[in-house]
Enzyme design. Sequence first.
Site, short mmCIF file in Angstrom:
data_model
loop_
_atom_site.label_atom_id
_atom_site.label_comp_id
_atom_site.label_asym_id
_atom_site.label_seq_id
_atom_site.Cartn_x
_atom_site.Cartn_y
_atom_site.Cartn_z
N ASP A 116 65.47 31.37 21.21
CA ASP A 116 65.25 32.79 21.82
C ASP A 116 64.01 33.03 22.74
O ASP A 116 63.03 32.50 22.42
CB ASP A 116 64.77 33.55 20.47
CG ASP A 116 65.09 35.05 20.47
OD1 ASP A 116 65.06 35.62 21.62
OD2 ASP A 116 64.78 35.56 19.26
N ASP A 176 69.58 43.22 20.17
CA ASP A 176 69.46 43.20 18.97
C ASP A 176 70.58 44.37 18.41
O ASP A 176 70.27 45.42 18.41
CB ASP A 176 68.36 43.34 18.21
CG ASP A 176 67.53 42.12 18.48
OD1 ASP A 176 67.67 41.41 19.21
OD2 ASP A 176 66.58 41.61 17.61
C1 GAL Z 1 64.93 38.67 18.39
C2 GAL Z 1 66.32 38.42 18.45
C3 GAL Z 1 66.55 38.51 17.01
C4 GAL Z 1 65.63 37.94 15.83
C5 GAL Z 1 64.15 38.17 16.46
C6 GAL Z 1 63.14 37.36 15.70
O1 GAL Z 1 64.45 38.69 19.89
O2 GAL Z 1 67.03 38.86 19.37
O3 GAL Z 1 67.95 37.94 16.59
O4 GAL Z 1 65.78 36.24 16.36
O5 GAL Z 1 64.07 37.96 17.78
O6 GAL Z 1 62.05 37.60 15.71
#
Ligand code: GAL
Length: 516
Positions: free
Chosen positions: A258, A321
């Site tokens: 990520d 998200d």
């Molecule tokens: C975001 C991601 C989510 C989740 C989150 C955790 O950037 O898109 O799916 O993983 O971080 O902090």
Amino acid sequence: MRRTPRPLVLILAVSALAAAALTPLTSAEEKVILTPKPGPEPRINGARVFGVRPRSPFLFTIPATGERPMTFAVEGLPDGLTLDTATGQITGALAARGEYAVTFKATNRSGTIERGFKIVCGDTLALTPHMGWNSWYVWENHVTDGIMRAAADAMVSSGMIDHGYQYVNIDDCWAVKPGSNDPTLQGPERDARGMVNSNGRFPDMKALTDYIHAKGLKAGIYTSPGPLTCAGHVAAWQHEEQDVARFVEWGYDFLKYDWCTYLGGGRDKTIDELQRPYRLASAILAKQPRDIVLNLCQYGMGKVWEWGASVGGNSWRTADDLGGRFEGIPAALFRDGFDVYSKNELHRHGGPGRWNDPDYLLIGYLSDWQGGTAATPLTPNEQYTHFSLWCLVSAPLIFSGDITRLDDFTLNILTNDEVIDVDQDPLGKPGRRVAKSGDLEVWVKEMEDGSKAVGLFNRGEGLAEVTALWADIGVQGRQKVRDLWRQKDLGVYKDALKAFVARHGVVLVRMWPEGK
Ligand code: GAL
């Protein structure tokens, strides 16, 4: 003389329809369970092809519904692999590259069923979209070892494993959180070798993956190429080799990588900068004695779908998200699910080993982001729409609600084998929108056997008749049509299929030329 097609009236959530003209239906819809429960006879489900690299540990559990006890057999199992006939777990390792056509068999007191299956030993993993569960949208920053074990238990006890669900994936928040006041998140960030440590909520990662593997399931983990994850936990920046080695040592099978704080976290990056961390990670992964599926998460920056596969991604998130805001989920489903996909023609970029990922299945109980959980804000019809679209576009089917609290309606959405077959079709050809008229859309996916999966969607606020023309679907003549949510043949149609579809609902069918 040409016969006009029989009108098809399929109504989802009947009771809601009466009110359609008067009020918005958001909270009025009943949860109508459309899918019949699997019978006592054995049925083999899920993927029909599986990719593995030479010498990597092999684990595949034959997914089968039907009464237990059940006995499994595999004809043509190549050397190096062993079957546990009571559980259907296949383990071992393959030495030689190649394609191995095998036949799975499942027998119980109601009978025996067979299904062909192909093991492809080569460089490509994820030959069909991943199926599993992820902790983020229900447990976010309070995930623990106990929660992950309970998720693995529930994947088995709910029967999801029998429909092909496989991965049990931790998201963010398993590593130490620098500066945290919470003692369970404090501690040495890395060991003496520089290997990343888990926090106190995960006392023994290897024991956790052993627990998950013993159930015939696979384990997934999460990190960022930046110094910190999105939730502020230790991440892989300048420790990429060590952290991948750590995940291998711990026994993980899946990595979500990520973007978060990489290069300061901004989105104003060049394509080279966007690609760099993923190229590095996949080069490191390729050297490991273990298969780890790589999921890119960078929210669609730089049209990641155009190059995600070339930097080694097995899947890539295509937008922000989906559940960024709890109340925003229904709008995000249409915006980031439907529109991002069709506007960018994402169907051109997916395929075996390389999938567009519009994010998790946000049904059941989700985090309310205030320390509790709440039922998904998606209406029943929106939930059918969500799952149908994901299958039509060959998206990963990763459920992210509370797997230990599955009601019958949620389970019926997650475990319809004929709908899952659309997602897991071995041709791996993502579907696309072929017609749009205002709020009404028709989406089509070509299947390996020459049939078509067709979704008739109504994005509008009231009941509407959707027409799917043969010319748009790309078929001719008489077509045998089957309703996939109801698992029911509808008959033979010519020229077009028409269906009344409820607000934000779908009718999902599969059609074969008559006589096939
Ligand atoms: C975001 C991601 C989510 C989740 C989150 C955790 O950037 O898109 O799916 O993983 O971080 O902090």
